[in-house]
Write an enzyme that holds these catalytic residues in place. Structure first.
Site, PDB file in Angstrom:
ATOM      1  CE  LYS A  81      46.143 -31.346 -23.229  1.00 40.84           C
ATOM      2  NZ  LYS A  81      45.210 -32.642 -23.493  1.00 40.84           N
TER       3      LYS A  81
ATOM      4  CD  GLU B  39      43.674 -22.321 -25.915  1.00 40.34           C
ATOM      5  OE1 GLU B  39      43.993 -23.249 -26.547  1.00 40.34           O
ATOM      6  OE2 GLU B  39      42.888 -22.117 -25.218  1.00 40.34           O
TER       7      GLU B  39
ATOM      8  CD  GLU C  23      38.047 -30.417 -21.890  1.00 36.28           C
ATOM      9  OE1 GLU C  23      37.797 -30.869 -21.034  1.00 36.28           O
ATOM     10  OE2 GLU C  23      39.055 -29.496 -22.016  1.00 36.28           O
TER      11      GLU C  23
ATOM     12  CD  GLU D 167      42.246 -29.648 -22.555  1.00 32.32           C
ATOM     13  OE1 GLU D 167      43.274 -28.723 -22.775  1.00 32.32           O
ATOM     14  OE2 GLU D 167      42.098 -30.533 -21.616  1.00 32.32           O
TER      15      GLU D 167
ATOM     16  CG  ASN E 146      40.562 -34.136 -21.946  1.00 33.79           C
ATOM     17  OD1 ASN E 146      41.766 -33.457 -22.019  1.00 33.79           O
ATOM     18  ND2 ASN E 146      39.532 -33.359 -21.632  1.00 33.79           N
TER      19      ASN E 146
ATOM     20  CG  PHE F 253      37.372 -23.362  -1.981  1.00 37.72           C
ATOM     21  CD1 PHE F 253      36.276 -24.092  -2.136  1.00 37.72           C
ATOM     22  CD2 PHE F 253      36.993 -21.835  -2.166  1.00 37.72           C
ATOM     23  CE1 PHE F 253      34.796 -23.720  -2.544  1.00 37.72           C
ATOM     24  CE2 PHE F 253      35.662 -21.385  -2.498  1.00 37.72           C
ATOM     25  CZ  PHE F 253      34.759 -22.334  -2.566  1.00 37.72           C
TER      26      PHE F 253
END
Lengths: 511, 170
Positions: free
Chosen positions: A121, A205, A280, A293, A295, A352
């Site tokens: 990346k 970032e 993205e 980035e 993909n 979750f």
């Protein structure tokens, strides 16, 4: 039709939902398919969909779906002429793509050099900045240790995102608010990255406030053509995992779509791209967008684009791999609105927690505008070894409002027993005023968690109690009756209930 | 007539429900001081069509022993339904487990990533004790109560089976 490379048999180097998805198109195109499977996946749906299936190793993906050599061996043994990597696993490994080509097979994806340029990346960010594509402030190269990360974070300012250099799919990604949290988050991101990608390099970032995640689907052929198929908005995310995706995005109008599309195409061209790819972007409150980035594979949420364009992206991938041309930009027609909800085997009520186990019953919705891309069936045991996503439910309708209503309707018909699933959580998200208004960002799930996990109201609970109590009563009653019958109280003295039931059945009211 | 007790919110609330048969598929259900006339039609796999007084509802029951997840109009209502005998047994069992040592086990097979406590540590209810990697996710196993870690069986890097004991809190 110019076909430079005939493709007659495709090995799908993946499992579950996406393997089934790829095989469906292959079947439609008259292409034979080879499945690979691990110990845990002998009974998996993708094995049933394939023409041939090869066992490639034990259940842990490292020893099966990530074992490049075993996958190649399976391709050689079955005489496959191409490999489709799906998403995840080996799909973004340039070394795997090289090995496939070295073996004389077609890799259905970009050139390895493009994957190198985008796969790490930090390299991708540097390449994009050089091509004039706007990027989010952050580290120009992977960072060696948490101390160095801490120093950079101080410079660019908290909050920051810790990301996996080899990343994608939200794995190995952590949001860090304060310096004191950094070491722990760094270690956990690193472990997750190592597990998911076999590469534990991380970078930093700046975290944009209230950003929206909007991505552009691009398609390039080897004749120099590169087009975009419009955007998908994926701002409904939990723990960096996308949950709901839609197209069009509520904030993207035609001029913005054109601008983002052009930048995405420029990004793809800068790395000599071929095939399906996704660029993205993060979009800030002022609708400025920054490269996040690229993909270099098919995305989980590609059906959203398929629904609004009417195209089959897997078919297009295979055509490009054969050396054919993609459509012209002016041949791409977008119509209506599509939304995808990812159904996970997890229990929202228990934080979750993933919920592997046997699916004892499964009923999936149908009706107008509904598509269910599933990797499971009733009787299948959801394995603890792999991702908990069991299906993607997609709705298409003329307008956003109608698509939301349609997806909510379909989720209401989605029934899975034996395991927990996030179906009612998805419904709550779609039904939330912030989502309905279109004014949401990547903080949606966190900000509205309380609303999304709200317990059902008292009236509904009352009906649920009635249903459960009546069912228990019936059950206990039947049991008592069966016991009495077995005890041989008298063959003739059958239950009055059964007699009444027969009577009603005779009268046409069968019960 | 049978009296049931429904446990809601993981056992935090109890609601008594009385059911009386009123003919095939017909019931009288007393709940929260009101009596409802219920007409129930059972379809396949736990799906029940209910007419309660006049309102029509379609419920899906995912039954696992006495535990039931009732799916109704987009909501899932987890509850447990016990008759008086089972309730007495349950109460005795609850008294037995609420006191003294409590085991923390992994509900999923996976790998122990981190052990956050050692024997003798004071822990609070809800505190993460062990992190287990399962299905590509990091899952925190938390303490069921305030107390002290009295036994730690989990070891970092070790694979654990579903239901494996990780530690004990007393």
């Amino acid at each position: 039709m110019t076909q430079k490379r005939p493709i007659q048999k495709i090995l799908v180097a993946n499992r579950g939902e996406i393997a089934v998805r790829v095989m469906r198109t292959c079947r439609e195109m008259g292409i034979r398919t080879v499945a690979v499977y691990s110990d845990a996946d002998r009974g998996s749906l993708h094995v049933r969909h394939a023409d041939e299936a090869v066992h490639v190793g034990p259940s842990p993906s490292r020893e099966s779906y990530l074992a490049a050599e075993r996958i190649l061996e399976a391709a050689r043994r079955t005489g496959a002429d191409a490999i489709h990597p799906g998403y995840g696993f080996l799909s973004e490994r340039a070394d795997f793509a090289r090995a496939v080509e070295a073996a004389g097979l077609v890799f259905i994806g970009p050139r390895p050099e493009s994957m190198d340029a985008m796969g790490v990346k930090t390299t991708a960010r540097a390449n994009m900045a050089a091509a004039g594509v706007p990027t989010v402030p952050g580290s120009p190269a992977p960072i060696a240790d948490p101390e160095e990360a801490r120093a950079l974070a101080e410079r660019i300012g908290y909050p920051v995102m810790i990301k996996a250099a080899a990343g994608g799919g939200g794995k190995g990604m952590r949001r860090c608010e304060r310096a004191e949290d950094l070491p722990a988050l760094w270690q956990s991101a690193r472990r997750e990255a190592a597990g998911a990608f076999g590469d534990d390099r991380l970078y930093l970032e700046k975290f944009l406030e209230k950003p929206r995640h909007v991505e552009i689907q691009i398609f390039a052929d080897e004749h120099g053509e590169c087009i975009h198929l419009g955007e998908r908005e994926c701002s409904v995310q939990r723990r960096q995992q996308k949950v709901i995706e839609e197209s069009p995005s509520a904030i993207v109008d035609e001029p913005m779509r054109r601008a983002m599309g052009e930048v995405a195409v420029r990004a793809a061209r800068a790395v000599g791209y071929r095939g399906a790819g996704t660029v993205e972007f993060l979009v800030d409150a002022g609708r400025s967008f920054y490269f996040l980035e690229m993909n270099t594979r098919l995305q989980v949420e590609h059906p959203v684009t398929e629904m609004v364009t009417g195209l089959d992206l897997v078919r297009m991938q295979i055509q490009v791999a054969r050396g054919e041309r993609v459509l012209r930009q002016d041949e791409v027609v977008r119509r209506g609105h599509a939304i995808e909800a990812r159904i996970y085997a997890e229990d929202p009520a228990r934080k979750f927690l993933p919920s592997p186990g046997k699916i004892t019953y499964l009923r999936v919705p149908g009706g107008p505008g509904i598509r269910d891309d599933s990797g499971v069936y009733a009787g299948w045991v959801v394995s603890p070894h792999y991702d908990p996503m069991i299906s993607k439910l997609v709705a298409w309708a003329e307008t956003r409002e109608a698509a939301i209503a349609r997806l909510i309707r379909a989720l209401g018909d989605y029934t899975v027993h034996g395991i927990a699933a996030n179906v009612s959580y998805l419904t709550a998200a779609l039904d939330h005023p912030a989502f309905r208004s279109g004014d949401y960002d990547t903080g949606f799930c966190t900000r509205h968690e309380r609303d999304l996990l709200k317990p059902p109201d008292r009236d509904l609970e009352e009906i649920a109690l009635v249903a459960a109590a009546v069912s228990a009563f019936k059950h206990d009653h039947d049991e008592a009756e069966a016991f009495a019958a077995r005890a041989g109280e008298s063959g003739a003295a059958r239950s009055q209930w059964a007699r009444l039931g027969r009577l009603r059945a005779v009268r046409g009211g069968g019960r | 007539m049978t009296t049931y007790v429904a446990l809601l919110d993981g056992g935090k609330r109890e609601e008594p429900v009385e059911v009386r048969g009123a003919g095939p598929g017909l019931y009288e259900v007393r709940l929260r001081g009101r009596v409802h006339r219920v007409d129930a039609w059972r379809h396949d796999h736990g799906s029940i069509s209910l007419i309660v007084d006049a309102a029509s509802h379609s419920a899906m029951l995912d039954e696992r022993g006495t535990k039931v997840n009732v799916r109704l109009h987009h909501a899932v209502i987890p509850l447990e339904i016990l008759d008086e005998r089972r309730l007495r047994m349950r109460r005795a069992a609850v008294r037995f487990t609420a006191e003294g040592r409590q085991l923390v086990s992994s509900p999923l097979p996976g790998k122990v990533l981190r052990v956050l406590v050692k024997v003798g540590d004071e822990v609070r209810a809800g505190q993460a004790l062990v992190v287990v990697l399962a299905m590509n996710m990091e899952n925190e196993m938390r303490s069921p109560k305030d107390g002290k870690a009295v036994e730690v069986l989990a070891r970092e890097g070790e694979a654990v089976a579903g239901g494996a004991k990780l530690c004990a809190v007393e």
